[in-house]
Write an enzyme that holds these catalytic residues in place. Structure first.
Site, PDB file in Angstrom:
ATOM      1  N   ARG A  29       0.810  -1.212   0.000  1.00  0.00           N
ATOM      2  CA  ARG A  29       0.000   0.000   0.000  1.00  0.00           C
ATOM      3  C   ARG A  29       0.850   1.272   0.000  1.00  0.00           C
ATOM      4  O   ARG A  29       0.510   2.260  -0.663  1.00  0.00           O
ATOM      5  CB  ARG A  29      -0.885  -0.010   1.253  1.00  0.00           C
ATOM      6  CG  ARG A  29      -1.831   1.151   1.379  1.00  0.00           C
ATOM      7  CD  ARG A  29      -2.405   1.217   2.786  1.00  0.00           C
ATOM      8  NE  ARG A  29      -1.351   1.465   3.760  1.00  0.00           N
ATOM      9  CZ  ARG A  29      -1.334   0.979   5.000  1.00  0.00           C
ATOM     10  NH1 ARG A  29      -2.284   0.202   5.429  1.00  0.00           N
ATOM     11  NH2 ARG A  29      -0.334   1.268   5.804  1.00  0.00           N
TER      12      ARG A  29
ATOM     13  N   SER B 299      -7.277   2.351  13.243  1.00  0.00           N
ATOM     14  CA  SER B 299      -6.025   1.644  13.002  1.00  0.00           C
ATOM     15  C   SER B 299      -5.450   2.057  11.662  1.00  0.00           C
ATOM     16  O   SER B 299      -6.107   2.695  10.851  1.00  0.00           O
ATOM     17  CB  SER B 299      -6.241   0.136  13.101  1.00  0.00           C
ATOM     18  OG  SER B 299      -7.418  -0.241  12.452  1.00  0.00           O
ATOM     19  N   CYS B 300      -4.207   1.662  11.457  1.00  0.00           N
ATOM     20  CA  CYS B 300      -3.445   1.961  10.248  1.00  0.00           C
ATOM     21  C   CYS B 300      -4.267   1.556   9.017  1.00  0.00           C
ATOM     22  O   CYS B 300      -4.821   0.473   9.028  1.00  0.00           O
ATOM     23  CB  CYS B 300      -2.148   1.163  10.317  1.00  0.00           C
ATOM     24  SG  CYS B 300      -1.002   1.528   9.018  1.00  0.00           S
ATOM     25  N   PRO B 301      -4.386   2.336   7.972  1.00  0.00           N
ATOM     26  CA  PRO B 301      -3.685   3.593   7.686  1.00  0.00           C
ATOM     27  C   PRO B 301      -4.531   4.838   7.966  1.00  0.00           C
ATOM     28  O   PRO B 301      -4.127   5.923   7.549  1.00  0.00           O
ATOM     29  CB  PRO B 301      -3.456   3.479   6.172  1.00  0.00           C
ATOM     30  CG  PRO B 301      -4.716   2.841   5.681  1.00  0.00           C
ATOM     31  CD  PRO B 301      -5.150   1.895   6.781  1.00  0.00           C
TER      32      PRO B 301
ATOM     33  N   ASP C  71      -3.504   3.911  18.084  1.00  0.00           N
ATOM     34  CA  ASP C  71      -2.798   2.864  17.349  1.00  0.00           C
ATOM     35  C   ASP C  71      -1.305   2.925  17.700  1.00  0.00           C
ATOM     36  O   ASP C  71      -0.684   3.965  17.488  1.00  0.00           O
ATOM     37  CB  ASP C  71      -3.004   3.070  15.838  1.00  0.00           C
ATOM     38  CG  ASP C  71      -2.304   1.998  15.014  1.00  0.00           C
ATOM     39  OD1 ASP C  71      -1.777   1.034  15.608  1.00  0.00           O
ATOM     40  OD2 ASP C  71      -2.276   2.134  13.781  1.00  0.00           O
TER      41      ASP C  71
END
Lengths: 403, 75
Positions: free
Chosen positions: A242, B13-15, B40
């Site tokens: 990503r 949470s990521c992203p 996070d």
């Protein structure tokens, strides 16, 4: 004297449990453990855990005629997955990073959908980011290359969706959230204490399997270490696919390349030497371990579906396992979606899809068959070098990065 | 620490925290400070790294009652 002695222990503890480890350190350690798994029996994979868990769930409910399903405690990957979650739980406790993190409702919905897509992608494409790619490339599988292209394509599409969602549906991922049991400030000493207890309990638990099978014991212990290392190094395959499209940073892709390079070396040794091949047809069976019939369109389609799912969920099969252990509830929903959908896809959806796909698009390609071992390793090494050049160039120029 | 805007990323949470941070910083005037609230663990690495890459100034992090507060000054 005693002060400097304490200082040395403190430094050791701090190295492991105060800061997170560089991701490439995690990559090298994980690849080494992956080689150990292959030496014990068969390589690392993530999706097999969810398939086994789901089959056990439906067996309990008396659905889909799954009476023959192995219990989780006797299934190598069912057990490996449970131990990965618990290992990450221990890692998060030891570093005082554990907390039950409940996200807004929209994020939980995204977790569930992401998990469902990953279940479809890995059963159709015959591999996830770890089993199909992180083990598949070292296994010298031609299909692994197409899975990887699919992951990148899926990650790109899903990132476009996330950016669109932020602009057009800004309320979707917002709302009430809540965090429980966090270690507050410098306090929360209960977390490392509990962490030590969890590790001790798990090692004793793993040793009990020795009566049934030594292979299970090793899978349990290695599973524990995989979870712990993943959590401490925040090892994320999703991120490596990503990030070139998002911030452009190259830390995650480089960490994956490190893992692939180490794995490639170790797996090639095992396959070339035919280690553990002392059974009829063993030499060929070991050589073609985890070379799945997904070359080429099959891997590409499955990989794309999986890639979309992992970016929406925020973790691939293994990334979901270790974040579950860390207490991220969004990923519990991803794990739930994965577990519920995987057995259904194995039984109904993947067979139907593979039936309509021509055979020429789903071949098992063991690269040394056409290139011999030297050529196969050289080809994959050149691909890794070009990937490295691309991510470094993109990090500098931001040509493919959205933010 | 003094700040001009605040961005709530608790539970995310990521992203998502980095995506939201990038969007919020676009709307901010040069020299203003943004406070980001997050839970996070990955953000402890990600936010300073993102600041370094984009040239924004990372002013620091405070850990309070399980919520991390990050302060970022727009370049």
């Amino acid at each position: 004297m005693s002060d400097s002695k304490n200082g040395a222990w403190r430094q050791l503890w701090s190295t492991f449990f105060e800061k997170s480890w560089p991701m490439w350190v995690g990559g090298i350690l994980l690849a080494t453990l992956n080689i150990c798994l292959f030496l014990v029996k068969s390589p690392w994979g993530g999706s097999g855990s969810y398939i086994n868990w789901g089959q056990n769930l439906y067996k309990l409910l008396g659905m889909f005629h799954l009476e023959g399903t192995q219990p989780i405690t006797l299934h190598l990957y069912g057990l490996l997955g449970v131990m990965t979650v618990l290992g990450a739980f221990a890692g998060a406790l030891l570093s005082r990073e554990f907390a039950i993190r409940i996200p807004p409702l929209g994020e939980m919905v995204k977790g569930l959908i992401g998990g469902i897509l990953m279940a479809l992608g890995c059963t159709i494409g015959k591999g996830c980011t770890v089993g199909g790619f992180l083990s598949g490339i070292p296994a010298l599988s031609g299909g692994a290359i197409f899975l990887a292209i699919g992951f990148a394509l899926g990650a790109f599409l899903a990132l476009r969706y996330l950016l669109w969602e932020m602009e057009k549906l800004p309320k979707f991922g917002m709302g009430k959230s809540c965090t429980l049991l966090a270690a507050k400030g410098k306090g929360g000493i209960w977390q490392p204490l509990l962490g030590v207890a969890v590790v001790a309990f798990l090692i004793i638990g793993a040793s009990l399997f020795y009566k049934t099978s030594g292979v299970l014991t090793w899978f349990a212990i290695i599973g524990l270490l995989l979870g712990l290392i993943c959590q401490r190094s925040r090892f994320c395959v999703t991120r490596s696919f990503r990030e070139p499209f998002m911030t452009g940073e190259s830390e995650a892709p480089v960490a994956i390349m490190a893992a692939l390079a180490v794995g490639l070396f170790g797996f090639t040794v095992i396959k070339y030497m035919g280690i553990n091949s002392g059974f009829p047809g063993g030499v060929r069976a070991v050589a073609t371990t985890w070379v799945n019939p997904n070359f080429w369109l099959n891997g590409l389609i499955g990989g794309t579906i999986f890639g979309i799912g992992m970016v929406i969920a925020g973790g691939c099969a293994v990334g979901t396992l270790w974040r579950m252990g860390e207490g991220q509830i969004k990923l519990w929903f991803a794990g739930l979606g994965f577990t519920l959908m995987a057995p259904i896809s194995v039984k109904f959806i993947a067979p139907w899809f593979l039936h309509i796909l021509p055979d020429s698009a789903q071949k098992a390609v063991f690269l040394p068959d056409s290139l011999n071992y030297w050529g196969a390793v050289l080809l994959l090494s050149v691909i890794l070098i070009f990937w490295y050049i691309f991510v470094k160039w993109n990090e500098r120029t931001g040509k493919f990065s959205a933010i | 620490m003094n700040f001009d805007e605040t961005l709530d990323c608790k539970g995310l949470s990521c992203p998502m925290p980095i995506l939201k941070l990038a969007k919020a910083m676009k709307a901010l005037d040069s020299g203003k400070v943004l406070e980001l609230l997050g839970t996070d663990p990955g953000s402890k690495n990600d936010i300073p790294a993102w600041c370094e890459k984009t040239g924004n100034e990372f002013l620091g992090m405070e850990d309070e009652a399980g919520v991390n507060k990050f302060y970022i000054k727009k370049a």
